[in-house]
Design an enzyme around this catalytic site. Structure first.
Site, mmCIF file in Angstrom:
data_model
loop_
_atom_site.group_PDB
_atom_site.id
_atom_site.type_symbol
_atom_site.label_atom_id
_atom_site.label_comp_id
_atom_site.label_asym_id
_atom_site.label_seq_id
_atom_site.Cartn_x
_atom_site.Cartn_y
_atom_site.Cartn_z
ATOM 1 N N ASN A 14 0.841 -1.207 0.000
ATOM 2 C CA ASN A 14 0.000 0.000 0.000
ATOM 3 C C ASN A 14 0.873 1.254 0.000
ATOM 4 O O ASN A 14 0.561 2.237 -0.684
ATOM 5 C CB ASN A 14 -0.930 0.008 1.218
ATOM 6 C CG ASN A 14 -2.205 -0.778 0.958
ATOM 7 O OD1 ASN A 14 -3.047 -0.355 0.191
ATOM 8 N ND2 ASN A 14 -2.308 -1.942 1.569
ATOM 9 N N ASN A 107 -6.657 4.945 8.135
ATOM 10 C CA ASN A 107 -6.249 3.541 8.134
ATOM 11 C C ASN A 107 -6.950 2.835 6.979
ATOM 12 O O ASN A 107 -8.037 3.235 6.572
ATOM 13 C CB ASN A 107 -6.666 2.882 9.456
ATOM 14 C CG ASN A 107 -6.286 1.415 9.525
ATOM 15 O OD1 ASN A 107 -5.156 1.037 9.203
ATOM 16 N ND2 ASN A 107 -7.223 0.573 9.923
ATOM 17 N N HIS A 109 -8.429 -0.939 5.899
ATOM 18 C CA HIS A 109 -8.785 -2.230 6.488
ATOM 19 C C HIS A 109 -9.332 -3.118 5.377
ATOM 20 O O HIS A 109 -10.182 -2.685 4.594
ATOM 21 C CB HIS A 109 -9.847 -2.018 7.585
ATOM 22 C CG HIS A 109 -10.199 -3.288 8.270
ATOM 23 N ND1 HIS A 109 -9.340 -3.917 9.149
ATOM 24 C CD2 HIS A 109 -11.290 -4.082 8.179
ATOM 25 C CE1 HIS A 109 -9.898 -5.033 9.570
ATOM 26 N NE2 HIS A 109 -11.077 -5.160 9.009
ATOM 27 N N ASP A 141 -9.925 6.521 14.931
ATOM 28 C CA ASP A 141 -10.347 7.016 16.242
ATOM 29 C C ASP A 141 -9.796 6.049 17.294
ATOM 30 O O ASP A 141 -9.005 5.167 16.958
ATOM 31 C CB ASP A 141 -11.867 7.215 16.327
ATOM 32 C CG ASP A 141 -12.637 5.915 16.249
ATOM 33 O OD1 ASP A 141 -11.996 4.830 16.284
ATOM 34 O OD2 ASP A 141 -13.877 5.959 16.157
ATOM 35 N N ASP A 145 -10.760 -0.154 14.277
ATOM 36 C CA ASP A 145 -11.313 -0.045 12.920
ATOM 37 C C ASP A 145 -12.707 0.591 12.939
ATOM 38 O O ASP A 145 -13.612 0.169 12.205
ATOM 39 C CB ASP A 145 -11.386 -1.442 12.265
ATOM 40 C CG ASP A 145 -10.020 -2.099 12.155
ATOM 41 O OD1 ASP A 145 -9.036 -1.385 11.870
ATOM 42 O OD2 ASP A 145 -9.920 -3.319 12.349
ATOM 43 N N GLU A 174 -7.481 -2.078 -2.478
ATOM 44 C CA GLU A 174 -6.886 -1.244 -1.419
ATOM 45 C C GLU A 174 -5.972 -0.190 -2.047
ATOM 46 O O GLU A 174 -5.976 0.978 -1.648
ATOM 47 C CB GLU A 174 -6.055 -2.104 -0.453
ATOM 48 C CG GLU A 174 -6.866 -3.035 0.406
ATOM 49 C CD GLU A 174 -5.994 -3.786 1.413
ATOM 50 O OE1 GLU A 174 -5.075 -3.193 1.992
ATOM 51 O OE2 GLU A 174 -6.241 -4.985 1.625
HETATM 52 C C1 GRF Z 1 -3.283 -4.910 3.858
HETATM 53 O O1 GRF Z 1 -4.195 -5.888 3.462
HETATM 54 C C2 GRF Z 1 -3.910 -3.973 4.866
HETATM 55 O O2 GRF Z 1 -5.239 -3.695 4.603
HETATM 56 C C3 GRF Z 1 -3.773 -4.785 6.132
HETATM 57 O O3 GRF Z 1 -2.504 -5.375 6.049
HETATM 58 C C4 GRF Z 1 -2.138 -5.517 4.672
HETATM 59 C C5 GRF Z 1 -0.846 -4.784 4.483
HETATM 60 O O4 GRF Z 1 -0.325 -4.945 3.205
HETATM 61 N N1 GRF Z 1 -3.979 -3.969 7.301
HETATM 62 P P1 GRF Z 1 0.887 -4.056 2.686
HETATM 63 O O5 GRF Z 1 1.953 -4.064 3.782
HETATM 64 O O6 GRF Z 1 0.382 -2.689 2.388
HETATM 65 O O7 GRF Z 1 1.360 -4.779 1.463
#
Ligand code: GRF
Length: 204
Positions: A14, A107, A109, A141, A145, A174
Protein backbone atom coordinates in the site's frame (compact mmCIF):
# COMPACT_ATOMS: atom_id res chain seq x y z
CA UNK A 1 1.01 20.59 -1.11
CA UNK A 2 0.23 18.42 1.95
CA UNK A 3 2.91 16.54 3.86
CA UNK A 4 2.11 12.84 4.31
CA UNK A 5 3.72 10.41 6.76
CA UNK A 6 3.10 6.70 6.29
CA UNK A 7 3.04 4.12 9.10
CA UNK A 8 3.69 0.54 7.98
CA UNK A 9 4.71 -2.72 9.64
CA UNK A 10 5.37 -5.13 6.79
CA UNK A 11 5.81 -5.56 3.06
CA UNK A 12 4.47 -2.10 2.21
CA UNK A 13 2.52 -2.68 -1.00
CA UNK A 14 0.00 0.00 0.00
CA UNK A 15 2.89 2.33 0.79
CA UNK A 16 4.34 1.72 -2.69
CA UNK A 17 0.98 2.29 -4.34
CA UNK A 18 0.64 5.62 -2.53
CA UNK A 19 4.13 6.65 -3.67
CA UNK A 20 3.26 5.68 -7.25
CA UNK A 21 0.15 7.88 -7.15
CA UNK A 22 2.17 10.75 -5.68
CA UNK A 23 4.87 10.35 -8.34
CA UNK A 24 2.19 10.29 -11.05
CA UNK A 25 0.85 13.63 -9.78
CA UNK A 26 -2.48 12.11 -8.70
CA UNK A 27 -2.06 13.17 -5.07
CA UNK A 28 -1.36 16.77 -4.23
CA UNK A 29 1.10 15.84 -1.51
CA UNK A 30 4.55 14.51 -0.77
CA UNK A 31 5.71 11.74 1.52
CA UNK A 32 7.88 13.12 4.32
CA UNK A 33 8.49 9.93 6.31
CA UNK A 34 7.96 6.23 6.65
CA UNK A 35 7.43 5.28 10.29
CA UNK A 36 7.63 1.64 11.31
CA UNK A 37 7.33 -0.48 14.43
CA UNK A 38 9.31 -3.30 12.79
CA UNK A 39 13.01 -2.97 11.98
CA UNK A 40 12.67 -5.84 9.46
CA UNK A 41 9.78 -4.35 7.49
CA UNK A 42 10.22 -4.64 3.73
CA UNK A 43 8.68 -1.18 3.52
CA UNK A 44 11.98 0.22 4.88
CA UNK A 45 14.04 -0.81 1.85
CA UNK A 46 11.26 0.42 -0.39
CA UNK A 47 11.35 3.85 1.31
CA UNK A 48 15.14 4.03 1.15
CA UNK A 49 15.07 3.36 -2.60
CA UNK A 50 12.76 6.35 -2.99
CA UNK A 51 14.89 8.55 -0.73
CA UNK A 52 12.19 8.85 1.92
CA UNK A 53 13.34 9.32 5.54
CA UNK A 54 12.68 6.24 7.69
CA UNK A 55 11.87 6.37 11.39
CA UNK A 56 12.11 3.03 13.21
CA UNK A 57 10.68 2.41 16.66
CA UNK A 58 11.07 -1.34 16.94
CA UNK A 59 8.15 -2.32 19.15
CA UNK A 60 9.88 -5.34 20.67
CA UNK A 61 12.67 -3.11 22.03
CA UNK A 62 10.20 -1.31 24.31
CA UNK A 63 9.20 -2.44 27.80
CA UNK A 64 5.52 -1.73 27.09
CA UNK A 65 3.09 -0.12 24.67
CA UNK A 66 2.95 3.15 26.62
CA UNK A 67 6.71 3.68 26.25
CA UNK A 68 6.55 2.80 22.57
CA UNK A 69 3.66 5.17 21.90
CA UNK A 70 5.41 8.03 23.73
CA UNK A 71 8.31 7.82 21.26
CA UNK A 72 5.96 7.24 18.35
CA UNK A 73 3.92 10.33 19.20
CA UNK A 74 7.05 12.47 19.50
CA UNK A 75 8.33 11.25 16.12
CA UNK A 76 4.97 11.78 14.47
CA UNK A 77 4.91 15.38 15.66
CA UNK A 78 8.50 15.93 14.49
CA UNK A 79 7.62 14.94 10.92
CA UNK A 80 5.39 18.00 10.70
CA UNK A 81 3.03 15.94 8.54
CA UNK A 82 -0.49 17.15 7.76
CA UNK A 83 -1.74 13.61 7.26
CA UNK A 84 -0.73 10.26 8.76
CA UNK A 85 -1.69 7.11 6.91
CA UNK A 86 -1.61 3.63 8.42
CA UNK A 87 -0.76 1.44 5.44
CA UNK A 88 -0.51 -2.06 6.86
CA UNK A 89 0.40 -0.73 10.30
CA UNK A 90 -0.43 -3.73 12.44
CA UNK A 91 -0.96 -2.11 15.85
CA UNK A 92 -3.98 -0.57 17.45
CA UNK A 93 -3.43 3.16 17.76
CA UNK A 94 -3.60 4.35 21.38
CA UNK A 95 -6.09 6.94 22.59
CA UNK A 96 -3.56 9.75 22.97
CA UNK A 97 -2.26 9.46 19.40
CA UNK A 98 -5.76 9.00 18.00
CA UNK A 99 -6.92 12.16 19.75
CA UNK A 100 -3.82 14.18 18.85
CA UNK A 101 -4.26 13.49 15.13
CA UNK A 102 -8.06 13.23 14.97
CA UNK A 103 -9.32 14.02 11.48
CA UNK A 104 -5.87 13.72 9.95
CA UNK A 105 -5.01 10.08 10.41
CA UNK A 106 -6.33 7.32 8.13
CA UNK A 107 -6.25 3.54 8.13
CA UNK A 108 -6.99 0.93 5.49
CA UNK A 109 -8.79 -2.23 6.49
CA UNK A 110 -9.28 -5.24 4.19
CA UNK A 111 -13.02 -5.64 4.86
CA UNK A 112 -16.24 -3.76 4.37
CA UNK A 113 -16.49 -2.21 7.83
CA UNK A 114 -18.25 -2.39 10.19
CA UNK A 115 -18.14 -6.09 9.22
CA UNK A 116 -15.04 -8.05 10.18
CA UNK A 117 -12.84 -5.61 12.12
CA UNK A 118 -9.54 -6.76 13.62
CA UNK A 119 -7.20 -9.42 12.31
CA UNK A 120 -7.73 -11.96 9.49
CA UNK A 121 -10.73 -10.12 8.14
CA UNK A 122 -10.53 -11.85 4.75
CA UNK A 123 -10.77 -15.24 6.51
CA UNK A 124 -13.59 -13.92 8.68
CA UNK A 125 -15.45 -12.92 5.49
CA UNK A 126 -14.88 -16.33 3.85
CA UNK A 127 -15.92 -18.23 6.97
CA UNK A 128 -19.05 -16.14 7.28
CA UNK A 129 -19.99 -16.92 3.69
CA UNK A 130 -20.45 -13.39 2.37
CA UNK A 131 -20.81 -12.96 -1.41
CA UNK A 132 -19.22 -9.50 -1.52
CA UNK A 133 -16.07 -8.40 0.30
CA UNK A 134 -13.82 -5.36 -0.01
CA UNK A 135 -11.81 -2.74 1.77
CA UNK A 136 -12.43 0.41 3.78
CA UNK A 137 -10.39 3.57 4.25
CA UNK A 138 -11.45 5.34 7.43
CA UNK A 139 -10.30 8.03 9.79
CA UNK A 140 -8.64 6.65 12.90
CA UNK A 141 -10.35 7.02 16.24
CA UNK A 142 -9.59 5.39 19.60
CA UNK A 143 -11.58 2.24 18.73
CA UNK A 144 -10.70 -0.80 16.63
CA UNK A 145 -11.31 -0.05 12.92
CA UNK A 146 -14.22 2.11 14.03
CA UNK A 147 -13.62 5.66 12.72
CA UNK A 148 -15.69 7.50 10.08
CA UNK A 149 -15.56 5.84 6.65
CA UNK A 150 -14.02 7.73 3.74
CA UNK A 151 -13.91 5.26 0.81
CA UNK A 152 -15.00 1.65 0.34
CA UNK A 153 -14.45 -0.68 -2.62
CA UNK A 154 -16.10 -4.05 -3.18
CA UNK A 155 -14.99 -7.31 -4.79
CA UNK A 156 -16.94 -10.52 -5.42
CA UNK A 157 -16.27 -13.58 -3.27
CA UNK A 158 -15.95 -16.66 -5.50
CA UNK A 159 -16.97 -20.19 -4.49
CA UNK A 160 -13.41 -21.50 -4.82
CA UNK A 161 -11.73 -18.56 -3.06
CA UNK A 162 -9.02 -19.22 -0.51
CA UNK A 163 -7.90 -16.66 2.05
CA UNK A 164 -4.97 -15.82 -0.26
CA UNK A 165 -6.97 -15.43 -3.46
CA UNK A 166 -9.56 -13.22 -1.75
CA UNK A 167 -6.82 -11.18 -0.04
CA UNK A 168 -5.10 -10.58 -3.40
CA UNK A 169 -8.35 -9.41 -5.01
CA UNK A 170 -9.05 -7.06 -2.10
CA UNK A 171 -5.46 -5.77 -2.07
CA UNK A 172 -5.78 -4.54 -5.68
CA UNK A 173 -8.72 -2.42 -4.55
CA UNK A 174 -6.89 -1.24 -1.42
CA UNK A 175 -4.21 0.28 -3.64
CA UNK A 176 -6.88 2.26 -5.51
CA UNK A 177 -9.05 3.19 -2.52
CA UNK A 178 -6.24 4.49 -0.32
CA UNK A 179 -4.87 6.86 -2.91
CA UNK A 180 -8.39 8.07 -3.68
CA UNK A 181 -8.96 8.94 -0.01
CA UNK A 182 -5.55 10.57 0.37
CA UNK A 183 -6.05 12.63 -2.79
CA UNK A 184 -9.39 13.88 -1.44
CA UNK A 185 -7.78 14.86 1.86
CA UNK A 186 -4.93 16.66 0.09
CA UNK A 187 -7.47 18.62 -1.96
CA UNK A 188 -9.32 19.61 1.26
CA UNK A 189 -12.40 17.75 0.09
CA UNK A 190 -13.18 15.71 3.21
CA UNK A 191 -15.49 17.01 5.91
CA UNK A 192 -16.29 14.92 8.97
CA UNK A 193 -19.87 15.29 10.19
CA UNK A 194 -20.36 12.96 13.14
CA UNK A 195 -20.00 9.41 11.83
CA UNK A 196 -20.20 10.55 8.22
CA UNK A 197 -17.48 11.82 5.93
CA UNK A 198 -18.85 14.24 3.36
CA UNK A 199 -16.94 14.42 0.09
CA UNK A 200 -17.03 18.03 -1.02
CA UNK A 201 -17.24 18.97 -4.69
CA UNK A 202 -14.05 20.16 -6.39
CA UNK A 203 -12.91 23.77 -5.79
CA UNK A 204 -15.14 24.79 -2.91
C1 GRF B 1 -3.28 -4.91 3.86
O1 GRF B 1 -4.19 -5.89 3.46
C2 GRF B 1 -3.91 -3.97 4.87
O2 GRF B 1 -5.24 -3.70 4.60
C3 GRF B 1 -3.77 -4.78 6.13
O3 GRF B 1 -2.50 -5.37 6.05
C4 GRF B 1 -2.14 -5.52 4.67
C5 GRF B 1 -0.85 -4.78 4.48
O4 GRF B 1 -0.32 -4.94 3.20
N1 GRF B 1 -3.98 -3.97 7.30
P1 GRF B 1 0.89 -4.06 2.69
O5 GRF B 1 1.95 -4.06 3.78
O6 GRF B 1 0.38 -2.69 2.39
O7 GRF B 1 1.36 -4.78 1.46
Amino acid sequence: MKKIAVLASGRGSNFLAILAHINAGKINGRCVALITDNKDALAITRAEKEGIPVIIHHFKDYPDKAAYERDLLASMKETGADLFVCAGYMRIIGKEIAEEFAGRMMNIHPALLPAFPGLHSQKQALDYGVKVAGCTVHFVDAGLDSGPIIVQKTVPVLDDDTEDSLSDRILEQEHIAFSEAIALFCDDRLKIAGRKVIILPKNT
